[in-house]
Motif scaffolding. Sequence first.
Motif, PDB file in Angstrom:
ATOM      1  N   MET A 116       0.843  -1.165   0.000  1.00 22.69           N
ATOM      2  CA  MET A 116       0.000   0.000   0.000  1.00 22.69           C
ATOM      3  C   MET A 116       0.894   1.235   0.000  1.00 22.69           C
ATOM      4  O   MET A 116       1.891   1.283   0.710  1.00 22.69           O
ATOM      5  N   THR A 117       0.498   2.226  -0.800  1.00 16.99           N
ATOM      6  CA  THR A 117       1.280   3.452  -0.913  1.00 16.99           C
ATOM      7  C   THR A 117       0.416   4.646  -0.540  1.00 16.99           C
ATOM      8  O   THR A 117      -0.730   4.747  -0.974  1.00 16.99           O
ATOM      9  N   LEU A 118       0.972   5.527   0.268  1.00 17.74           N
ATOM     10  CA  LEU A 118       0.280   6.742   0.666  1.00 17.74           C
ATOM     11  C   LEU A 118       1.038   7.923   0.058  1.00 17.74           C
ATOM     12  O   LEU A 118       2.209   8.125   0.369  1.00 17.74           O
ATOM     13  N   PHE A 119       0.380   8.656  -0.812  1.00 16.97           N
ATOM     14  CA  PHE A 119       0.956   9.862  -1.398  1.00 16.97           C
ATOM     15  C   PHE A 119       0.476  11.036  -0.566  1.00 16.97           C
ATOM     16  O   PHE A 119      -0.734  11.257  -0.419  1.00 16.97           O
ATOM     17  N   GLY A 120       1.425  11.768   0.008  1.00 14.26           N
ATOM     18  CA  GLY A 120       1.063  12.889   0.863  1.00 14.26           C
ATOM     19  C   GLY A 120       2.292  13.696   1.205  1.00 14.26           C
ATOM     20  O   GLY A 120       3.274  13.706   0.464  1.00 14.26           O
ATOM     21  N   LEU A 121       2.221  14.359   2.331  1.00 10.36           N
ATOM     22  CA  LEU A 121       3.349  15.156   2.822  1.00 10.36           C
ATOM     23  C   LEU A 121       3.746  14.632   4.196  1.00 10.36           C
ATOM     24  O   LEU A 121       2.874  14.348   5.026  1.00 10.36           O
ATOM     25  N   LYS A 122       5.039  14.527   4.431  1.00  4.23           N
ATOM     26  CA  LYS A 122       5.493  13.973   5.701  1.00  4.23           C
ATOM     27  C   LYS A 122       5.133  14.868   6.884  1.00  4.23           C
ATOM     28  O   LYS A 122       5.016  14.405   7.998  1.00  4.23           O
ATOM     29  N   ASN A 123       4.909  16.166   6.650  1.00  2.00           N
ATOM     30  CA  ASN A 123       4.559  17.060   7.746  1.00  2.00           C
ATOM     31  C   ASN A 123       3.060  17.384   7.792  1.00  2.00           C
ATOM     32  O   ASN A 123       2.640  18.274   8.506  1.00  2.00           O
ATOM     33  N   CYS A 124       2.249  16.633   7.059  1.00  2.00           N
ATOM     34  CA  CYS A 124       0.797  16.824   7.047  1.00  2.00           C
ATOM     35  C   CYS A 124       0.182  16.011   8.181  1.00  2.00           C
ATOM     36  O   CYS A 124       0.403  14.797   8.282  1.00  2.00           O
ATOM     37  N   ASP A 125      -0.574  16.666   9.057  1.00  2.67           N
ATOM     38  CA  ASP A 125      -1.177  15.980  10.199  1.00  2.67           C
ATOM     39  C   ASP A 125      -2.102  14.843   9.776  1.00  2.67           C
ATOM     40  O   ASP A 125      -2.108  13.778  10.386  1.00  2.67           O
ATOM     41  N   THR A 126      -2.892  15.072   8.726  1.00  2.00           N
ATOM     42  CA  THR A 126      -3.818  14.045   8.258  1.00  2.00           C
ATOM     43  C   THR A 126      -3.059  12.837   7.727  1.00  2.00           C
ATOM     44  O   THR A 126      -3.433  11.691   7.990  1.00  2.00           O
ATOM     45  N   CYS A 127      -1.990  13.080   6.993  1.00  2.00           N
ATOM     46  CA  CYS A 127      -1.171  11.980   6.470  1.00  2.00           C
ATOM     47  C   CYS A 127      -0.525  11.205   7.617  1.00  2.00           C
ATOM     48  O   CYS A 127      -0.472   9.972   7.595  1.00  2.00           O
TER      49      CYS A 127
END
Length: 106
Positions: free
Chosen positions: A1-12
Amino acid sequence: MTLFGLKNCDTCRKALKELDDVVLVDVRTDGVPAEILQKAHAQFGEKLLNTRSTTWRGLSADERIEPPLELIARHPALMKRPLIVAGDTMFLGWTAQTADQVRAAG
């Protein structure tokens, strides 16, 4: 599974904490493969573009009317986060309902 996001995003970060066997791809540093973006846009349409972000508010009126995929390619933080890819299934955002769906698919 891959999560595309930002490492400093609270939701991510919340999603990463709740999921097992997930790989984070930081969209600012690594980008999102064009194929994934096109598939996500086909599935989610305009929802893929985060029009509530500070990046969006900083765009000019001319920039805001550009095609969503071009905007996201140029400004990755404009993509709604997280975009989770589990096999052939994609999920956008992180809610309790999304969490249940991701766990069922994963």
